[in-house]
Design a protein around this motif. Structure first.
Motif, PDB file in Angstrom:
ATOM      1  N   ASP A  34       0.846  -1.181   0.000  1.00 37.74           N
ATOM      2  CA  ASP A  34       0.000   0.000   0.000  1.00 37.74           C
ATOM      3  C   ASP A  34       0.891   1.245   0.000  1.00 37.74           C
ATOM      4  O   ASP A  34       1.521   1.576   0.999  1.00 37.74           O
ATOM      5  CB  ASP A  34      -0.925  -0.016   1.217  1.00 37.74           C
ATOM      6  N   GLU A  35       0.938   1.912  -1.124  1.00 37.06           N
ATOM      7  CA  GLU A  35       1.811   3.076  -1.274  1.00 37.06           C
ATOM      8  C   GLU A  35       1.416   4.212  -0.340  1.00 37.06           C
ATOM      9  O   GLU A  35       2.274   4.953   0.122  1.00 37.06           O
ATOM     10  CB  GLU A  35       1.837   3.553  -2.725  1.00 37.06           C
ATOM     11  N   SER A  36       0.135   4.343  -0.044  1.00 35.29           N
ATOM     12  CA  SER A  36      -0.269   5.429   0.852  1.00 35.29           C
ATOM     13  C   SER A  36       0.253   5.183   2.266  1.00 35.29           C
ATOM     14  O   SER A  36       0.621   6.126   2.963  1.00 35.29           O
ATOM     15  CB  SER A  36      -1.793   5.607   0.864  1.00 35.29           C
ATOM     16  N   GLN A  37       0.315   3.914   2.704  1.00 35.59           N
ATOM     17  CA  GLN A  37       0.877   3.602   4.007  1.00 35.59           C
ATOM     18  C   GLN A  37       2.381   3.892   4.018  1.00 35.59           C
ATOM     19  O   GLN A  37       2.906   4.444   4.986  1.00 35.59           O
ATOM     20  CB  GLN A  37       0.638   2.140   4.380  1.00 35.59           C
ATOM     21  N   TYR A  38       3.057   3.519   2.955  1.00 32.37           N
ATOM     22  CA  TYR A  38       4.488   3.772   2.868  1.00 32.37           C
ATOM     23  C   TYR A  38       4.751   5.285   2.857  1.00 32.37           C
ATOM     24  O   TYR A  38       5.636   5.769   3.562  1.00 32.37           O
ATOM     25  CB  TYR A  38       5.073   3.120   1.616  1.00 32.37           C
ATOM     26  N   TYR A  39       3.964   6.000   2.084  1.00 28.13           N
ATOM     27  CA  TYR A  39       4.104   7.459   2.018  1.00 28.13           C
ATOM     28  C   TYR A  39       3.885   8.088   3.394  1.00 28.13           C
ATOM     29  O   TYR A  39       4.653   8.956   3.821  1.00 28.13           O
ATOM     30  CB  TYR A  39       3.114   8.036   1.003  1.00 28.13           C
ATOM     31  N   GLU A  40       2.863   7.642   4.090  1.00 31.56           N
ATOM     32  CA  GLU A  40       2.567   8.152   5.425  1.00 31.56           C
ATOM     33  C   GLU A  40       3.748   7.914   6.377  1.00 31.56           C
ATOM     34  O   GLU A  40       4.125   8.791   7.154  1.00 31.56           O
ATOM     35  CB  GLU A  40       1.304   7.479   5.971  1.00 31.56           C
ATOM     36  N   LEU A  41       4.345   6.737   6.294  1.00 29.99           N
ATOM     37  CA  LEU A  41       5.500   6.433   7.138  1.00 29.99           C
ATOM     38  C   LEU A  41       6.711   7.295   6.773  1.00 29.99           C
ATOM     39  O   LEU A  41       7.455   7.741   7.651  1.00 29.99           O
ATOM     40  CB  LEU A  41       5.859   4.948   7.047  1.00 29.99           C
ATOM     41  N   ARG A  42       6.948   7.506   5.477  1.00 32.45           N
ATOM     42  CA  ARG A  42       8.063   8.369   5.062  1.00 32.45           C
ATOM     43  C   ARG A  42       7.856   9.785   5.588  1.00 32.45           C
ATOM     44  O   ARG A  42       8.785  10.429   6.061  1.00 32.45           O
ATOM     45  CB  ARG A  42       8.195   8.416   3.527  1.00 32.45           C
ATOM     46  N   CYS A  43       6.609  10.273   5.503  1.00 28.72           N
ATOM     47  CA  CYS A  43       6.308  11.602   6.044  1.00 28.72           C
ATOM     48  C   CYS A  43       6.571  11.636   7.543  1.00 28.72           C
ATOM     49  O   CYS A  43       7.156  12.588   8.058  1.00 28.72           O
ATOM     50  CB  CYS A  43       4.864  11.990   5.755  1.00 28.72           C
ATOM     51  N   LYS A  44       6.144  10.597   8.228  1.00 30.10           N
ATOM     52  CA  LYS A  44       6.350  10.537   9.673  1.00 30.10           C
ATOM     53  C   LYS A  44       7.839  10.518  10.004  1.00 30.10           C
ATOM     54  O   LYS A  44       8.276  11.171  10.958  1.00 30.10           O
ATOM     55  CB  LYS A  44       5.656   9.313  10.259  1.00 30.10           C
ATOM     56  N   ALA A  45       8.632   9.799   9.230  1.00 26.53           N
ATOM     57  CA  ALA A  45      10.076   9.734   9.468  1.00 26.53           C
ATOM     58  C   ALA A  45      10.722  11.107   9.315  1.00 26.53           C
ATOM     59  O   ALA A  45      11.655  11.434  10.047  1.00 26.53           O
ATOM     60  CB  ALA A  45      10.732   8.730   8.522  1.00 26.53           C
ATOM     61  N   THR A  46      10.247  11.901   8.389  1.00 24.09           N
ATOM     62  CA  THR A  46      10.861  13.216   8.173  1.00 24.09           C
ATOM     63  C   THR A  46      10.260  14.298   9.067  1.00 24.09           C
ATOM     64  O   THR A  46      10.886  15.337   9.266  1.00 24.09           O
ATOM     65  CB  THR A  46      10.753  13.652   6.698  1.00 24.09           C
ATOM     66  N   ARG A  47       9.075  14.052   9.621  1.00 27.09           N
ATOM     67  CA  ARG A  47       8.417  15.059  10.461  1.00 27.09           C
ATOM     68  C   ARG A  47       8.553  14.807  11.959  1.00 27.09           C
ATOM     69  O   ARG A  47       8.220  15.680  12.748  1.00 27.09           O
ATOM     70  CB  ARG A  47       6.930  15.132  10.111  1.00 27.09           C
ATOM     71  N   THR A  48       9.016  13.634  12.336  1.00 25.14           N
ATOM     72  CA  THR A  48       9.153  13.328  13.758  1.00 25.14           C
ATOM     73  C   THR A  48      10.245  14.209  14.347  1.00 25.14           C
ATOM     74  O   THR A  48      11.342  14.297  13.804  1.00 25.14           O
ATOM     75  CB  THR A  48       9.483  11.833  13.961  1.00 25.14           C
ATOM     76  N   LYS A  49       9.917  14.854  15.444  1.00 28.05           N
ATOM     77  CA  LYS A  49      10.847  15.781  16.099  1.00 28.05           C
ATOM     78  C   LYS A  49      11.015  15.394  17.561  1.00 28.05           C
ATOM     79  O   LYS A  49      10.143  14.773  18.160  1.00 28.05           O
ATOM     80  CB  LYS A  49      10.313  17.224  16.034  1.00 28.05           C
ATOM     81  N   GLN A  50      12.109  15.816  18.132  1.00 27.54           N
ATOM     82  CA  GLN A  50      12.370  15.554  19.541  1.00 27.54           C
ATOM     83  C   GLN A  50      11.391  16.335  20.417  1.00 27.54           C
ATOM     84  O   GLN A  50      10.845  15.803  21.365  1.00 27.54           O
ATOM     85  CB  GLN A  50      13.809  15.919  19.891  1.00 27.54           C
ATOM     86  N   ASP A  51      11.189  17.587  20.114  1.00 23.06           N
ATOM     87  CA  ASP A  51      10.237  18.449  20.829  1.00 23.06           C
ATOM     88  C   ASP A  51      10.371  18.376  22.349  1.00 23.06           C
ATOM     89  O   ASP A  51       9.378  18.204  23.063  1.00 23.06           O
ATOM     90  CB  ASP A  51       8.795  18.146  20.416  1.00 23.06           C
ATOM     91  N   GLY A  52      11.600  18.459  22.847  1.00 23.16           N
ATOM     92  CA  GLY A  52      11.824  18.505  24.277  1.00 23.16           C
ATOM     93  C   GLY A  52      11.798  17.163  24.985  1.00 23.16           C
ATOM     94  O   GLY A  52      12.027  17.078  26.182  1.00 23.16           O
ATOM     95  N   ARG A  53      11.503  16.114  24.233  1.00 27.05           N
ATOM     96  CA  ARG A  53      11.486  14.776  24.841  1.00 27.05           C
ATOM     97  C   ARG A  53      12.907  14.285  25.061  1.00 27.05           C
ATOM     98  O   ARG A  53      13.839  14.759  24.420  1.00 27.05           O
ATOM     99  CB  ARG A  53      10.776  13.768  23.917  1.00 27.05           C
ATOM    100  N   PRO A  54      13.071  13.273  25.934  1.00 27.58           N
ATOM    101  CA  PRO A  54      14.396  12.663  26.058  1.00 27.58           C
ATOM    102  C   PRO A  54      14.848  12.091  24.714  1.00 27.58           C
ATOM    103  O   PRO A  54      14.038  11.598  23.927  1.00 27.58           O
ATOM    104  CB  PRO A  54      14.172  11.538  27.074  1.00 27.58           C
ATOM    105  N   VAL A  55      16.143  12.180  24.448  1.00 32.46           N
ATOM    106  CA  VAL A  55      16.704  11.720  23.178  1.00 32.46           C
ATOM    107  C   VAL A  55      16.353  10.259  22.915  1.00 32.46           C
ATOM    108  O   VAL A  55      16.017   9.891  21.791  1.00 32.46           O
ATOM    109  CB  VAL A  55      18.240  11.928  23.155  1.00 32.46           C
ATOM    110  N   ASN A  56      16.414   9.427  23.961  1.00 33.23           N
ATOM    111  CA  ASN A  56      16.145   8.006  23.746  1.00 33.23           C
ATOM    112  C   ASN A  56      14.699   7.757  23.325  1.00 33.23           C
ATOM    113  O   ASN A  56      14.433   6.871  22.512  1.00 33.23           O
ATOM    114  CB  ASN A  56      16.523   7.180  24.980  1.00 33.23           C
ATOM    115  N   LEU A  57      13.740   8.530  23.829  1.00 33.91           N
ATOM    116  CA  LEU A  57      12.343   8.353  23.412  1.00 33.91           C
ATOM    117  C   LEU A  57      12.141   8.786  21.966  1.00 33.91           C
ATOM    118  O   LEU A  57      11.448   8.121  21.195  1.00 33.91           O
ATOM    119  CB  LEU A  57      11.400   9.123  24.341  1.00 33.91           C
ATOM    120  N   TYR A  58      12.747   9.907  21.611  1.00 33.39           N
ATOM    121  CA  TYR A  58      12.689  10.378  20.229  1.00 33.39           C
ATOM    122  C   TYR A  58      13.298   9.348  19.277  1.00 33.39           C
ATOM    123  O   TYR A  58      12.699   8.978  18.263  1.00 33.39           O
ATOM    124  CB  TYR A  58      13.402  11.732  20.133  1.00 33.39           C
ATOM    125  N   PHE A  59      14.479   8.847  19.620  1.00 31.12           N
ATOM    126  CA  PHE A  59      15.162   7.873  18.776  1.00 31.12           C
ATOM    127  C   PHE A  59      14.355   6.576  18.654  1.00 31.12           C
ATOM    128  O   PHE A  59      14.240   6.008  17.569  1.00 31.12           O
ATOM    129  CB  PHE A  59      16.560   7.580  19.325  1.00 31.12           C
TER     130      PHE A  59
END
Length: 151
Positions: A34-59
């Motif tokens: 499902d290309e839309s699922q793959y696309y959604e995951l790629r977007c999530k990979a590039t948009r995920t931010k630390q936003d003040g969270r501990p580095v290990n949780l972000y990673f």
């Protein structure tokens, strides 16, 4: 079955084994391409931010997204040289995703990593950032939002 949403339970209640349930659920909800699922995951990979969270949780969150991406689109190259090249490219992309999502207080370590030749793998990058977070917590007495005691 107690952890399944009630509205889904009726779809699987008559199946005799857990294996049958998993196979049925896989057929119904995931086709692996499902290309839309793959696309959604790629977007999530590039948009995920630390936003003040501990580095290990972000990673950990980012690594989970990458694992889902790998399951949906495994590398199918046969030639060993091409396979190695593709894995190196993928590794760099993940380093860039990780570094891009870090909070601004990691600018120094981010710059140091990007100047390294060759760029280290994602695990080494995480280790360098985690150590910097620990150093800041220990030496500067900053809030423990950059690292976690569970590390």
């Amino acid at each position: 079955m107690k952890t399944m949403e009630p509205h889904l339970l009726s779809l699987f209640i008559d199946l005799p084994t857990a294996k049958d349930i998993w196979e049925s659920a896989t057929q119904m909800f995931y086709d692996g391409s499902d290309e839309s699922q793959y696309y959604e995951l790629r977007c999530k990979a590039t948009r995920t931010k630390q936003d003040g969270r501990p580095v290990n949780l972000y990673f950990t969150e980012l690594k989970g997204v990458w694992q889902d991406l790998d399951k949906r689109r495994p590398i199918k190259m046969v030639c060993a040289v091409d396979l190695r090249t593709r894995k190196e490219e993928l590794s760099k992309d993940r380093v860039y995703d990780f570094l891009a999502g870090l909070d601004n207080d990691f600018d120094q370590v981010r710059s140091e990593i990007l100047r390294m030749k060759p760029i280290p793998g994602i695990e080494e990058c995480f280790s360098l950032v985690r150590r910097e977070a620990q150093r800041k917590t220990t030496m500067l007495g900053t809030k423990a939002t950059t690292t976690s005691s569970s590390m």
